[in-house]
Every structure is written in C-alpha cells, then in structure tokens.
Design a protein around this motif. Structure first.
Motif, PDB file in Angstrom:
ATOM      1  N   PHE A   1       1.268  -1.728   0.055  1.00  0.00           N
ATOM      2  CA  PHE A   1       0.074  -0.171  -0.064  1.00  0.00           C
ATOM      3  C   PHE A   1       1.046   1.349  -0.200  1.00  0.00           C
ATOM      4  N   ALA A   2       1.769   1.641   1.006  1.00  0.00           N
ATOM      5  CA  ALA A   2       3.008   2.739   1.432  1.00  0.00           C
ATOM      6  C   ALA A   2       3.940   2.178  -0.241  1.00  0.00           C
ATOM      7  N   GLY A   3       4.115   1.754  -0.590  1.00  0.00           N
ATOM      8  CA  GLY A   3       5.165   2.102  -2.079  1.00  0.00           C
ATOM      9  C   GLY A   3       3.872   2.465  -3.371  1.00  0.00           C
ATOM     10  N   LEU A   4       2.851   1.770  -3.449  1.00  0.00           N
ATOM     11  CA  LEU A   4       1.589   2.419  -4.800  1.00  0.00           C
ATOM     12  C   LEU A   4       0.961   3.540  -4.687  1.00  0.00           C
ATOM     13  N   LEU A   5       0.862   3.325  -3.082  1.00  0.00           N
ATOM     14  CA  LEU A   5       0.591   5.128  -2.717  1.00  0.00           C
ATOM     15  C   LEU A   5       1.544   5.832  -3.299  1.00  0.00           C
ATOM     16  N   CYS A   6       2.968   5.759  -2.913  1.00  0.00           N
ATOM     17  CA  CYS A   6       3.525   6.874  -3.214  1.00  0.00           C
ATOM     18  C   CYS A   6       3.987   7.287  -4.577  1.00  0.00           C
ATOM     19  N   ILE A   7       3.620   5.864  -5.283  1.00  0.00           N
ATOM     20  CA  ILE A   7       4.155   6.215  -6.685  1.00  0.00           C
ATOM     21  C   ILE A   7       2.798   6.478  -7.504  1.00  0.00           C
ATOM     22  N   ASN A   8       1.602   6.361  -6.820  1.00  0.00           N
ATOM     23  CA  ASN A   8       0.309   7.296  -7.299  1.00  0.00           C
ATOM     24  C   ASN A   8       0.259   8.290  -7.352  1.00  0.00           C
ATOM     25  N   ILE A   9       0.655   9.049  -5.910  1.00  0.00           N
ATOM     26  CA  ILE A   9       0.891  10.278  -5.360  1.00  0.00           C
ATOM     27  C   ILE A   9       1.376  11.247  -6.442  1.00  0.00           C
TER      28      ILE A   9
ATOM     29  N   LYS B   1      -2.146  -5.050  -7.898  1.00  0.00           N
ATOM     30  CA  LYS B   1      -3.189  -4.836  -8.543  1.00  0.00           C
ATOM     31  C   LYS B   1      -4.763  -4.169  -8.538  1.00  0.00           C
ATOM     32  N   CYS B   2      -4.978  -4.884  -7.586  1.00  0.00           N
ATOM     33  CA  CYS B   2      -6.746  -4.280  -7.262  1.00  0.00           C
ATOM     34  C   CYS B   2      -7.054  -2.983  -6.383  1.00  0.00           C
ATOM     35  N   MET B   3      -5.162  -3.176  -5.402  1.00  0.00           N
ATOM     36  CA  MET B   3      -4.775  -2.304  -4.895  1.00  0.00           C
ATOM     37  C   MET B   3      -4.771  -1.211  -5.499  1.00  0.00           C
ATOM     38  N   GLU B   4      -3.321  -1.001  -6.766  1.00  0.00           N
ATOM     39  CA  GLU B   4      -3.949  -0.260  -7.054  1.00  0.00           C
ATOM     40  C   GLU B   4      -4.991   1.000  -7.618  1.00  0.00           C
ATOM     41  N   VAL B   5      -5.753  -0.038  -8.335  1.00  0.00           N
ATOM     42  CA  VAL B   5      -7.009   0.395  -8.750  1.00  0.00           C
ATOM     43  C   VAL B   5      -7.785   1.095  -7.910  1.00  0.00           C
TER      44      VAL B   5
ATOM     45  N   VAL C   1      -8.464   5.599  -8.353  1.00  0.00           N
ATOM     46  CA  VAL C   1      -9.212   6.100  -8.001  1.00  0.00           C
ATOM     47  C   VAL C   1      -9.775   7.004  -6.692  1.00  0.00           C
ATOM     48  N   GLY C   2      -8.617   6.885  -5.186  1.00  0.00           N
ATOM     49  CA  GLY C   2      -8.545   7.807  -4.562  1.00  0.00           C
ATOM     50  C   GLY C   2      -8.259   9.119  -5.220  1.00  0.00           C
ATOM     51  N   MET C   3      -6.695   8.877  -5.764  1.00  0.00           N
ATOM     52  CA  MET C   3      -5.810  10.108  -6.464  1.00  0.00           C
ATOM     53  C   MET C   3      -6.763  11.059  -7.373  1.00  0.00           C
ATOM     54  N   GLY C   4      -7.645   9.761  -8.391  1.00  0.00           N
ATOM     55  CA  GLY C   4      -8.104  10.784  -9.011  1.00  0.00           C
ATOM     56  C   GLY C   4      -8.883  11.705  -8.050  1.00  0.00           C
ATOM     57  N   TYR C   5     -10.370  11.261  -7.365  1.00  0.00           N
ATOM     58  CA  TYR C   5     -10.731  11.770  -6.701  1.00  0.00           C
ATOM     59  C   TYR C   5     -10.578  13.218  -6.090  1.00  0.00           C
ATOM     60  N   TRP C   6      -8.880  13.205  -5.215  1.00  0.00           N
ATOM     61  CA  TRP C   6      -8.233  13.894  -4.724  1.00  0.00           C
ATOM     62  C   TRP C   6      -7.673  15.088  -5.003  1.00  0.00           C
ATOM     63  N   PHE C   7      -6.645  14.713  -6.575  1.00  0.00           N
ATOM     64  CA  PHE C   7      -6.308  15.664  -7.283  1.00  0.00           C
ATOM     65  C   PHE C   7      -7.312  16.445  -8.638  1.00  0.00           C
ATOM     66  N   MET C   8      -7.949  15.816  -8.632  1.00  0.00           N
ATOM     67  CA  MET C   8      -8.678  16.147 -10.144  1.00  0.00           C
ATOM     68  C   MET C   8     -10.393  15.713  -9.854  1.00  0.00           C
ATOM     69  N   LYS C   9     -10.894  16.174  -8.397  1.00  0.00           N
ATOM     70  CA  LYS C   9     -11.888  15.829  -7.937  1.00  0.00           C
ATOM     71  C   LYS C   9     -12.808  15.617  -8.995  1.00  0.00           C
TER      72      LYS C   9
END
Length: 115
Positions: A11-19, A75-79, A83-91
C-alpha cells in the motif's frame, strides 16, 4: 503478522508512486525538461516505493504461497488508490459504474483464491 507487513508495504509503495504521478499530471508543466527535472528529483522516492512494493510482494508470496494472487491483490490495491487519487487531485467523483467495476474486481479476487 506478515500479512499486515506485506499489505502495508504494498500500500505504501503503490500510494507513493500514484501520488507522484497524480501530482505531476496536475502541477508539473508538461514540457520535456520540466518533466525530466521533476522525475530526476523523484528518483529517491521511486526507489523507496519500488523497494516497498518488492518486499510487499516477497512477504505476501511467502504467506500465501501463490505469487499470482499477491500480484492480483497489488493490482486491485492500485486500482483503489487510483480512484482515490482521481478524487483527491482531479476532483473526479466515482460513478456507479466505477463502484460496479470495483465490485467485479472483488468477486474476481474471491474466485482466484478458491481452489
């Protein structure tokens, strides 16, 4: 306990890359040299994130004895993170289709784990 360590590292690694990528798409000028400079400065974070993902997969494979299951979970965790990054950064608010798709992914995980 290794379950939690594996999940946390993944989770931490995938979150960091997606952020990093979400921040780049929103705030970094798309010209080549600006993007190159940003990516250069992010190399240490990518290294740590990649190390976290690698150990998360390694520990998860040790626990579940099935590499494909761990990679599917990652991969499911990354999906979900995407979705969370889309909401956070792009609303971007997830529609009902997004939730149905995530449900289908959840059903797929259950089917993969069954023997």
């Amino acid at each position: 306990m290794l379950y939690l360590v594996s999940f946390g590292l993944l989770f931490a690694g995938l979150l960091c890359i997606n952020i990093i990528f979400a921040y780049q798409s929103k705030h970094i000028d798309p010209h080549f040299w600006t993007t190159l400079k940003f990516q250069f400065w992010m190399l240490p974070l990518f290294f740590v994130a990649n190390l976290s993902i690698g150990y998360g997969v390694k520990f998860g494979a040790k626990v579940f004895h099935q590499l494909s299951f761990i990679l599917i979970i990652a991969k499911c965790m990354e999906v979900l993170i995407s979705v969370g990054m889309g909401y956070w950064f792009m609303k971007e608010v997830p529609s009902w289709k997004t939730w149905v798709g995530l449900g289908v992914i959840g059903v797929g995980i259950v089917l993969v784990k069954q023997k």
